[in-house]
Design an enzyme around this catalytic site. Structure first.
Site, PDB file in Angstrom:
ATOM      1  N   ASP A  26       1.054  -7.177 -13.178  1.00  0.00           N
ATOM      2  CA  ASP A  26       1.633  -6.857 -11.878  1.00  0.00           C
ATOM      3  C   ASP A  26       2.520  -5.625 -12.062  1.00  0.00           C
ATOM      4  O   ASP A  26       2.917  -5.290 -13.193  1.00  0.00           O
ATOM      5  CB  ASP A  26       2.449  -8.049 -11.378  1.00  0.00           C
ATOM      6  CG  ASP A  26       2.994  -7.808  -9.988  1.00  0.00           C
ATOM      7  OD1 ASP A  26       2.213  -7.409  -9.097  1.00  0.00           O
ATOM      8  OD2 ASP A  26       4.201  -8.015  -9.776  1.00  0.00           O
ATOM      9  N   ASP A  28       5.280  -4.198  -9.316  1.00  0.00           N
ATOM     10  CA  ASP A  28       6.638  -4.378  -8.809  1.00  0.00           C
ATOM     11  C   ASP A  28       7.296  -5.584  -9.468  1.00  0.00           C
ATOM     12  O   ASP A  28       6.807  -6.705  -9.365  1.00  0.00           O
ATOM     13  CB  ASP A  28       6.610  -4.590  -7.290  1.00  0.00           C
ATOM     14  CG  ASP A  28       6.195  -3.344  -6.528  1.00  0.00           C
ATOM     15  OD1 ASP A  28       6.783  -2.287  -6.771  1.00  0.00           O
ATOM     16  OD2 ASP A  28       5.276  -3.448  -5.695  1.00  0.00           O
TER      17      ASP A  28
END
Length: 342
Positions: A26, A28
């Site tokens: 991922d 963010d």
């Protein structure tokens, strides 16, 4: 899908970057926050790749096209190609393309990432419900997305046009804190129309399928900061996961996690890719990791010992998840986590 309920974090004698062929990362809250690299992220990723691990970046944020995201990661210090970035815009574009004819018009409520992904699938982005769209797609459009865009979606949906959403993350990390995500915008349209979108992003299967198709990963490790997207997505895809505590999820939420939100491994940050993971073992009526022993009391989680805080957290996870079984742990962990500085 039936899976064994995880009651303890897993262990690994080998560094995770050696035990898995691909890190599905991922962005963010894992690699960067507010556009700035998270501490230890760049050097950890470079070291993992130097050791042979393939790095792929998997994000629910549909705002920016992959080439823009790749350029950003490269600027942070990790050279990255557009093909290494998989986003929910790509997943939802494939989902739409499977249901409407090639060349169909699609009303876009979002940013350039959605438009780029639709064009890749032979679909035509349009801006108005009056353009005769065969579908409506909604994705994160940034803080400047005009309110009138939601009205366009509502007009089309009211006419029976199928509605798709890249993802339903209610929040997104920013440099100033937690901001509304695409899920909050989707709720606006849902409330106004009473309709339900088809959703592609994490934790749902279309996103995992898109990721595997594009990366060819055989032994993937999902790496994320969110229990309800990253970790649940790994659970749904039946692959292992690493939770890092650099983003949305805190230690208390991890201890209370239901089975689908329990990661295989947990670590402070991306340095966890470069090391093995210690075993958590039963110890009398408790669970030991390193120098810590955790137990589930009548109303609280208890912790004895001293040492590396992550070891204490892993032991607490085993105590909490075991007593919770297939549910959520409601025991008070405040005092135990305070001892660990978490």
């Amino acid at each position: 899908m039936s899976q064994t309920v995880r009651t303890s974090p897993g262990g690994s004698e080998r560094a995770l970057s050696e035990a898995y062929d691909t890190a599905l990362l991922d962005l963010d809250g894992v690699v960067y926050t507010g556009g700035e690299a998270i501490v230890y992220a760049v050097e950890s990723l470079l070291a993992a790749r130097a050791g042979g691990m393939h790095l792929a970046y998997v994000t629910n944020n549909a705002l920016r096209p992959p080439e823009v995201v790749a350029e950003h990661i490269t600027e942070l210090g990790v050279p990255t190609e557009a093909a290494d970035v998989i986003n929910s815009a790509q997943a939802v574009a494939r989902l739409i393309a499977e249901q409407v004819p090639q060349g169909s018009k699609v009303l876009v409520i979002g940013g350039e990432g959605l438009r780029s992904a639709l064009r890749e699938r032979g679909l035509v982005p349009v801006e108005s419900a009056e353009d005769g769209p065969a579908a409506v797609v909604q994705g994160y459009g940034g803080p400047e997305l005009a309110w009138g865009r939601f009205a366009e979606a509502c007009y089309a949906i009211a006419r029976g046009v199928p509605w798709f959403a890249s993802n339903t993350d209610l929040t997104i990390p920013s440099a100033r804190g937690i901001a509304p995500g695409n899920g909050a915008a989707v709720e606006v349209v849902r409330i106004a129309t009473g309709a339900e979108p088809q959703v592609a992003g994490k934790p749902l299967p279309p996103m995992h399928r898109e990721t595997i198709l594009r990366t060819g990963a055989e032994r993937p490790l999902v790496v994320g900061d969110r229990l309800d997207t990253d970790i649940e997505g790994a659970f749904n895809g039946e692959v292992d996961s690493l939770l890092v505590l650099t983003g949305v999820t805190d230690a208390a939420q991890l201890l209370a996690a239901p089975p689908e939100h329990r990661p295989t491994y947990v670590d402070t940050d991306l340095r966890g890719l470069l090391t093995g993971q210690p075993e958590v073992a039963a110890d009398g009526d408790g669970f030991r990791c390193g120098s810590f022993v955790a137990r589930a009391g009548a109303e609280v989680l208890e912790l004895d010992g001293d040492g590396e805080p992550m070891d204490g957290l892993r032991a607490l996870c085993a105590a909490a998840w075991t007593v919770a079984g297939a549910g959520e742990c409601g025991l008070d962990a405040g005092k135990a986590l305070a001892r660990l500085g978490l």
